[in-house]
Design an enzyme around this catalytic site. Structure first.
Site, PDB file in Angstrom:
ATOM      1  N   HIS A  14      40.502   8.916 -49.456  1.00 23.17           N
ATOM      2  CA  HIS A  14      40.362   8.700 -50.732  1.00 23.17           C
ATOM      3  C   HIS A  14      39.072   7.363 -50.946  1.00 23.17           C
ATOM      4  O   HIS A  14      39.332   6.312 -50.392  1.00 23.17           O
ATOM      5  CB  HIS A  14      41.664   8.001 -51.457  1.00 23.17           C
TER       6      HIS A  14
ATOM      7  N   GLU B 228      47.122  14.396 -49.028  1.00 20.41           N
ATOM      8  CA  GLU B 228      48.079  14.298 -50.179  1.00 20.41           C
ATOM      9  C   GLU B 228      47.957  15.310 -51.236  1.00 20.41           C
ATOM     10  O   GLU B 228      48.893  16.242 -51.552  1.00 20.41           O
ATOM     11  CB  GLU B 228      48.176  12.919 -50.963  1.00 20.41           C
TER      12      GLU B 228
ATOM     13  N   HIS C  31      44.724   9.362 -45.448  1.00 19.00           N
ATOM     14  CA  HIS C  31      46.278   9.866 -45.489  1.00 19.00           C
ATOM     15  C   HIS C  31      46.358  11.195 -44.733  1.00 19.00           C
ATOM     16  O   HIS C  31      45.193  12.217 -44.784  1.00 19.00           O
ATOM     17  CB  HIS C  31      46.706  10.265 -46.865  1.00 19.00           C
TER      18      HIS C  31
ATOM     19  N   HIS D 183      40.155   4.997 -47.678  1.00 18.44           N
ATOM     20  CA  HIS D 183      41.256   5.070 -46.879  1.00 18.44           C
ATOM     21  C   HIS D 183      41.779   6.399 -46.775  1.00 18.44           C
ATOM     22  O   HIS D 183      41.293   7.565 -47.359  1.00 18.44           O
ATOM     23  CB  HIS D 183      42.513   4.333 -47.156  1.00 18.44           C
TER      24      HIS D 183
ATOM     25  N   HIS E 178      50.129   0.877 -43.840  1.00 12.11           N
ATOM     26  CA  HIS E 178      50.315   1.901 -44.245  1.00 12.11           C
ATOM     27  C   HIS E 178      49.156   2.934 -44.164  1.00 12.11           C
ATOM     28  O   HIS E 178      49.256   4.165 -44.378  1.00 12.11           O
ATOM     29  CB  HIS E 178      50.352   1.646 -45.949  1.00 12.11           C
TER      30      HIS E 178
ATOM     31  N   THR F 271      48.859   6.759 -55.615  1.00 11.23           N
ATOM     32  CA  THR F 271      49.798   7.486 -54.665  1.00 11.23           C
ATOM     33  C   THR F 271      50.677   6.489 -54.055  1.00 11.23           C
ATOM     34  O   THR F 271      51.277   7.239 -52.994  1.00 11.23           O
ATOM     35  CB  THR F 271      48.967   8.403 -53.761  1.00 11.23           C
TER      36      THR F 271
END
Length: 250
Positions: free
Chosen positions: A133, A120, A116, A114, A89, A200
């Site tokens: 994050h 987000e 995204h 990590h 992911h 999230t």
């Protein structure tokens, strides 16, 4: 340089922030698109019901704030040898104990960070190419997440060791001689937005203290492109505010 890499079964993958709460060996499979995408997470498993029923879900679009004398974010970050994990992911960087964040009288231990893409979190409707994050946990088990937005620009030397060792899906990499300067991952200005939210990713558990820094950092287009090629888009859509107050540091 000694490079130790080992492949993990995809069945052992756990999602992003949910890994900070649970170490389930075989969680239900979910994705960001299609029949198992974000719009259907609550239908995949009963434990994901909060993804649809929760009233303090993350991420959010930060459009209206209340200026407040928020406590300073005091990062006690040093250097650490990470384990870099592609959990299917995202790319997650797991860290040993010893790095903390002080927010008022609350102390959080840094567990991992990590990425995204796109970001987000949005500010006034605008997203950035990426967000990182930083996931922290108190001794009582409460989660505090610091979000650092990332815009396209200069290469980020502090993050280069991670982007030079991006693992394949299901792979964990530990580089014995690699040491991350964690403090250098943060922008110089630490003003932030503060609100109550959730994970999230499934199970979308609430009760997460979110702190979104107002000042972004940068990655080069090459660094951003390498991540997108490996992971693709992995951002949950913004969620309804439902009357929550978003505080902004003065």
């Amino acid at each position: 340089m000694t490079l130790h890499a080992r492949a993990l079964s995809a069945a052992l993958s756990i999602g992003l922030l949910s890994s900070a709460l649970s170490a389930s060996a075989a969680p239900p499979h979910w994705t960001y698109t299609g029949s198992e995408g974000a719009a259907h997470w609550s239908e995949i498993d009963a434990s994901f019901a909060q993804c649809a029923l929760g009233h303090q879900q993350s991420p959010i679009d930060i459009t209206r704030t209340v200026k407040t004398a928020l406590p300073q974010l005091v990062f006690h970050y040093g250097s650490a040898t990470p384990t870099i994990w592609n959990n299917g992911h995202t790319v997650q960087v797991n860290l040993p104990p010893g790095n903390t964040l002080q927010v008022g009288d609350q102390t959080y231990e840094l567990l991992q960070f990590h990425f995204h893409t796109p970001s987000e979190e949005r500010i006034q409707g605008k997203s950035q190419p990426m967000v990182v994050h930083f996931v922290h946990k108190t001794a009582a088990g409460e989660l505090g997440v610091v979000a650092v937005l990332i815009k396209a620009g200069r290469a980020n030397p502090a993050l280069s060791p991670v982007f030079e060792h991006l693992p394949r899906k299901g792979e964990k990499i530990t580089v014995d001689e690699l040491s991350l300067d964690l403090a250098a991952l943060l922008p110089a200005s630490l003003g932030y937005y503060d609100f109550a939210g959730s994970l999230t990713t499934p199970p979308c558990s609430e009760g997460v203290h979110w702190m979104v820094l107002k000042t972004p950092t940068t990655l080069s287009s090459q660094q951003l492109g390498a991540f997108r090629k490996l992971i693709g888009s992995n951002a949950r859509p913004v969620q309804a505010l439902n009357g929550r107050e978003v505080k902004e540091s003065e």
